[in-house]
Scaffold this active site. Structure first.
Site, PDB file in Angstrom:
ATOM      1  N   CYS A 214     -24.938   6.219 -34.302  1.00  0.00           N
ATOM      2  CA  CYS A 214     -26.022   7.152 -34.018  1.00  0.00           C
ATOM      3  C   CYS A 214     -26.510   7.030 -32.587  1.00  0.00           C
ATOM      4  O   CYS A 214     -27.062   7.970 -32.020  1.00  0.00           O
ATOM      5  CB  CYS A 214     -27.161   6.921 -34.997  1.00  0.00           C
ATOM      6  SG  CYS A 214     -26.765   7.354 -36.700  1.00  0.00           S
ATOM      7  N   GLU A 347     -20.718  11.302 -37.181  1.00  0.00           N
ATOM      8  CA  GLU A 347     -21.578  11.722 -38.297  1.00  0.00           C
ATOM      9  C   GLU A 347     -22.316  13.034 -38.043  1.00  0.00           C
ATOM     10  O   GLU A 347     -23.480  13.188 -38.407  1.00  0.00           O
ATOM     11  CB  GLU A 347     -22.581  10.617 -38.647  1.00  0.00           C
ATOM     12  CG  GLU A 347     -21.939   9.349 -39.162  1.00  0.00           C
ATOM     13  CD  GLU A 347     -22.962   8.351 -39.679  1.00  0.00           C
ATOM     14  OE1 GLU A 347     -24.151   8.703 -39.780  1.00  0.00           O
ATOM     15  OE2 GLU A 347     -22.563   7.215 -39.985  1.00  0.00           O
TER      16      GLU A 347
END
Length: 793
Positions: A214, A347
């Protein structure tokens, strides 16, 4: 096959793997990093012998570098014997020093005092006692100059403080105040903390994926602040992290703190090389993930990031005569690094937008560097709409390698040993870049081990795999579980670390086809209570009823008699009955689950009405609720009102069974129906089928795989027994001629046991196993992982 994934989460870099001992060394901490931060975070003004002055972080024309803007201005008003300056508290509980070891101090400084300024550098404990003999540094001239000194500790402490004190009058400016242990990993300057690096190296990883996660893809559409040309609060960009450390930018970390970039791309490449691993960098695709859903529409920014990726490949592999290869050489590595793979994105929740950008990156990289494998991904979960769409796009485009991520319950891992049995052998291949069972007990590690036998059995499909996250500072945890934990002077491996190490150091070369029989647990009907919950949202529920397929009412509540049928499980939020509905009114409360009824039949329909009143998300409708940690719930308007999903929680660990894009409108009343037929569920929203799933997986607590080691000729029998009973097992190796004594390594114990700072009870035990023949019986311990290395003749 096995590697490690490093992300700067849980303070894994600064204060962790990166060996710098001074926190906020360049006075760059700001509220944009964390609301509690200032330029003086971790620093305290300090006086000695009547000294006087002021300490002020400033960003002005006297700065050290345009990308290292803030420095500390000491305005001095000392009497003859006085000293004034600052003291740094280090990371965690303090600066850890060990008697007899040397520590390298450096500072960039300048002074307007005509006679210069004397700095006194001291290491002391919290009681003010010296940990090393103080040293003096003479600063002369009003231009930035680097000054160095060495401190040798004569006492051991994990709560040291570093003081830098100035004598005299006038102004002295300080920046990049640094203290490094001389004893870094491989004795590299600006290097790694030795005990942590050695634990990673002991895994013998085949690759290192970095720097995220992330950390990479969020915020990636933002560039420099046009007013100041200052890179703040943007995604990780590799060019910020190379060159002399005093010229590197710092940045706000996605996980809520500051990152110094002292551990940058050069150091990542060097570390991978030092431990014999392949570097696998991840670059932002300019589409966010990790709970966010934004895509860049800035064509110039996209082109710049693509060029930055080409420049990255040149930095790693280009000749010293090239621009970026020359920078690598100037940093101390004229030979190219062994770069073969580059991953784009992480992601992303917008599959089509991501894949459009990915194809742009891929085309540019393959045109300039056809030798580089460009890695795509399949989103943030093991299944669901995003996962299916991205796999379709990757398959249709002939992508070579797809990165899958999932963090699920141990039950999921025990139920998915055969996950990759049915994957297309022709590709794309799988890179399992992030996975872990949600908790840190031995039972979690056993479930992961059982799953790993399936990875090895499918090694022609799963080319690479890495547990994640790698590191966690015990005092700063944003995510768990994690593989290696540490404080400022100690580190320890979790039970999963021990299991991963056993697999990673005993991989073998080829998988042997095998057959096995063993216990299994079949699918169960979905029974239990019904539930209502919210997440950062106020919502009202009404007309709740559960009926059998023949119309028999199994449960009903119109709230006309209050909420006496409902029991709070989470004990969060503010629930009350008003206007014929049951309302949770606290928009800040998370996970406010309440339950009612006890549905014992496997066939039923749950129906209700739900209205969002205010807040960030939507509704959570529970069914099959056993307790606060074991349930199913249908999450509508989750993830900041962008996705809907059904999640299954088992003992607190959740997994996603189905997901799709979804939003909930404030003030609208929705009709919601959950039809349960055994283990098959159909979900209806306003009378329309929203989705359906079947939870019919088989649990396999006994798992195995057999590989061969071509160098030694050994057959490696790997068995996981994740159940409370011993497994008396006959092992038949056919006509193979074997040595009578094998080497056996076992990890076993109480399934609820953990390794902690105070004790590491779960450790591998290696012994000799006698009586081995081509067909022999062995009893595998309850809750155990067993590796048997059998020599062959």
């Amino acid at each position: 096959m096995y590697g490690v994934f490093f992300e700067d989460i849980n303070y894994a870099a600064d204060g962790g793997l990166y060996a710098e001992l001074v926190r906020n060394r360049s006075f760059e901490f700001l509220p944009v990093d964390n609301q509690s931060f200032t330029g003086m975070t971790a620093w305290t003004p300090t006086t000695e012998d009547g000294g006087a002055g002021t300490a002020t972080p400033v960003d002005d024309g006297h700065r050290l570098h345009d990308r290292n803007r803030t420095h500390l201005r000491l305005t001095l008003g000392n009497p003859d014997a006085g000293r004034f300056g600052v003291t740094n508290s280090g990371f965690n509980r303090g600066i850890a020093v060990e008697a007899g070891r040397r520590y390298d101090f450096s500072v960039w400084a300048r002074t307007d005092a005509a006679a210069g300024t004397r700095l006194t550098v001291a290491l002391r404990d919290t009681d003010g006692r010296n940990l090393a003999v103080a040293t003096r540094v003479a600063v002369r001239g009003d231009t930035w100059t680097k000054y160095t000194a060495t401190l040798t500790a004569h006492r051991t402490s994990d709560a040291g403080r570093l003081s830098v004190l100035a004598a005299g009058t006038g102004t002295v400016r300080l920046d990049m105040v640094s203290l490094f242990p001389r004893d870094t990993f491989r004795a590299r300057p600006n290097g790694m903390r030795r005990d942590l690096a050695e634990k990673v190296a002991a895994l013998k990883p085949g690759f290192v994926r970095f720097p995220g996660g992330c950390l990479v893809n969020t915020g990636s559409m933002y560039g420099y602040d046009a007013a100041s040309n200052w890179p703040r609060a943007r995604s990780y960009q590799w060019k910020d992290t190379v060159g002399p450390v005093e010229t590197r930018a710092t940045n706000a970390n996605f996980w809520g703190y500051n990152q110094s970039y002292g551990l940058g791309y050069y150091e990542y490449f060097q570390f991978a090389e030092d431990i014999g691993a392949m570097p696998l960098p991840v670059v932002p695709a300019l589409v966010t993930g990790c709970g966010q859903n934004r895509a860049t529409v800035d064509e110039a920014l996209l082109r710049r990031h693509i060029q930055d990726t080409l420049d990255l490949i040149e930095f790693a592999t280009g000749p010293v005569t090239s621009t970026w290869g020359g920078l690598r050489a100037s940093m101390g590595h004229p030979e190219p690094f062994r770069l073969t793979h580059v991953a784009v994105g992480n992601e992303e929740n917008l599959p089509d937008e991501f894949f459009a950008n990915f194809q742009r990156f891929r085309a540019a990289i393959e045109a300039a560097h056809p030798e580089i494998v460009v890695v795509s991904n399949s989103g943030p979960a093991s299944s669901g709409g995003t996962f299916d769409r991205l796999w379709q796009l990757n398959r249709d485009a002939g992508v070579e390698l797809v990165d899958e991520h999932y963090y699920n319950s141990p039950a999921w891992f025990l139920q998915n040993n055969t996950r990759y049995d049915s994957y297309d052998r022709a590709g794309p291949k799988v890179f399992l870049g992030e996975y872990a069972s949600r908790d840190a007990k031995l039972f979690n590690s056993l479930a992961e081990a059982a799953f790993m036998t399936g990875l090895e059995r499918n090694a022609d499909v799963v080319e690479m795999a890495s547990y994640a996250p790698l590191l966690a500072n015990v005092d700063h945890v944003q995510w768990r579980p994690d593989l290696i934990w540490f404080d400022n002077d100690e580190s320890w491996g979790t039970t999963s670390y021990q299991v991963q190490k056993l697999f990673m150091t005993n991989v073998g070369d080829r998988t042997v086809p095998t057959l096995a029989t063993g216990p299994t647990l079949g699918p169960q009907d979905i029974t239990g209570s019904i539930g209502l919950s919210t997440w950062a949202t106020s919502a009202t529920y009404s007309d709740v009823r559960v009926t059998a397929p023949d119309g028999t009412v199994l449960f009903r509540d119109d709230f006309s008699a209050g909420a006496g049928q409902w029991t709070p499980l989470a004990h969060r939020g503010t629930w009350s009955v008003s206007g014929g509905g049951y309302t949770q009114s606290d928009t800040a409360a998370l996970d406010t689950l309440v339950k009612a009824g006890n549905i014992t039949t496997g066939d039923y329909d749950l129906s209700l009405k739900a209205k969002k009143n205010a807040g960030a998300e939507g509704f959570l409708i529970g069914f099959g609720v056993k307790d606060a940690g074991t349930y199913y719930w249908w999450n509508l308007g989750g993830w900041n009102n962008t996705l809907g999903a059904v999640e299954k929680a088992t003992n607190g660990a959740k997994e996603t069974l189905i997901s799709r894009a979804n939003q909930v409108t404030t003030g609208t009343t929705y009709d919601i129906t959950v039809k349960v037929r055994g283990n098959r569920v159909t979900l209806l929203l306003d009378g329309e089928v929203w989705g359906e799933f079947t939870d019919d997986r088989v649990t396999r607590p006994f798992a195995h795989v057999v590989t061969t080691d071509e160098a030694t000729g050994d057959v490696i029998v790997k068995v996981v027994n994740a159940q409370e009973k011993a497994a008396v097992t006959r092992i038949d190796l056919g006509d193979l001629a074997v040595e009578p004594t094998a080497r056996m390594t076992v990890i076993s114990g109480d399934p609820g046991e953990q390794n902690t700072r105070s004790a590491e009870p779960v450790q591998p035990v290696t012994t000799s196993l006698d009586g081995v023949t081509s067909s022999f019986t062995h009893t595998f311990e309850p809750y155990s992982v067993t590796f048997i290395r059998i020599g062959t003749r």
